[in-house]
Design an enzyme around this catalytic site. Sequence first.
Site, mmCIF file in Angstrom:
data_model
loop_
_atom_site.group_PDB
_atom_site.id
_atom_site.type_symbol
_atom_site.label_atom_id
_atom_site.label_comp_id
_atom_site.label_asym_id
_atom_site.label_seq_id
_atom_site.Cartn_x
_atom_site.Cartn_y
_atom_site.Cartn_z
ATOM 1 N N ASP A 153 40.517 41.167 45.204
ATOM 2 C CA ASP A 153 41.694 41.779 44.650
ATOM 3 C C ASP A 153 42.304 42.901 45.584
ATOM 4 O O ASP A 153 42.526 44.008 45.258
ATOM 5 C CB ASP A 153 41.339 42.705 43.384
ATOM 6 N N GLY A 205 43.951 47.645 42.684
ATOM 7 C CA GLY A 205 43.263 46.719 43.544
ATOM 8 C C GLY A 205 42.092 47.340 44.589
ATOM 9 O O GLY A 205 41.579 48.303 44.029
#
Length: 382
Positions: A271, A306
């Site tokens: 991510d 993220g």
Amino acid sequence: MLYICNGKILKDNQIIEGKAIVFSDKIEQIVDINSDVLNGLEKIDANGQFICAGFIDTHIHGYDKVDTMDGNENAIYTMADGVIKNGVTSFLPTTMSMSMESIKTALDMVRIAKSNQTSGAHILGVHMEGPYFNSIYKGAQNPQFIISPTKCDIDFVLSYKDVIKIITIAPEIEGAIEFIEAVSPEIAISIGHSGATFEQAKAGIDAGACHVTHLFNGMTPLHHREPGVVGAAFATDISCEVICDEIHIHPGLFEFLVKVKGEQKLVLVTDCMRAGGCIDGQYDLGGQAVNVQDGVARLDNGALAGSVLTMNKALFNILNNTLVPIEKAIDYVTINPAKLIGVDGFKGTLDIGKDADIIVFNDNIEIDIAIVCGKVKRSPHF
């Protein structure tokens, strides 16, 4: 052709020694180190390190200051060239909740890059993360662009089925079940950024969802009276992606996850956003300002935005916090993601006939050699 030898080969949940892997752009043979087949071939010495199939990252927004949503072909190439140093030989550039025009541009750019790339990690397609979410569980997604899917959205994503490999959606929002039923035969559907109850999540799974995006994050938590999305993930056979940066999930849960989901249903992802591979500082994700401090990426409101995790570090963290041996843990970054997106016929293992995606790394999972479809890159020249 070339061959690689003098290493500990991780294959079929075993550590194999005394063998050599012969490859062109494909894995050709695995033979004894003294085989006559090796005569006249160029040798690559692994120097006693581990040899395994290349890592596959199915959720990565950006790297080295670029992002999938930048909307240009070169950004995708920069990502491909950058992540290879982390052992990633294949990946899915991942979109964010932005305007449909911006998402379409990103999909078009990945489609072009996928066809034209000449170096770096193999671009397998796109993970379309959003915009079909529950705004209450938006995380770092921009609520301005979160929508519910319609028949037009079904037609839109199916027109990109050659590019989109995963779509993350909240199954409880209006139109989601119809969307999942229509799209899941062609594209892997993942549950995420969702406020679904256990029953709503199960309905999504029954409709065709097969995966969960960044488990525990951006979803209803596990509670003994309201099991939510996490409970549905644990109670069913779907796979789960996990961000093992020791920030998104406490490392004390890593062993628990292995026991609950089993070795074939965990998929490690990064991510990662555009600050990956860069120093701390100010960046952006999906048009929103992100501050990266001490390796943690957050929006101004404190929400995680993220990560800057790398795949080799994710694997290191799993090994460091569980009892899983490396010959089994390697599945979380190779064959499991390959199966999820339907590329296990040519990616994810060192089986003969598959793409020659091979990496060599030491005990600390530091990458020494990365080979993508037979093209060799060596540290520090990635």
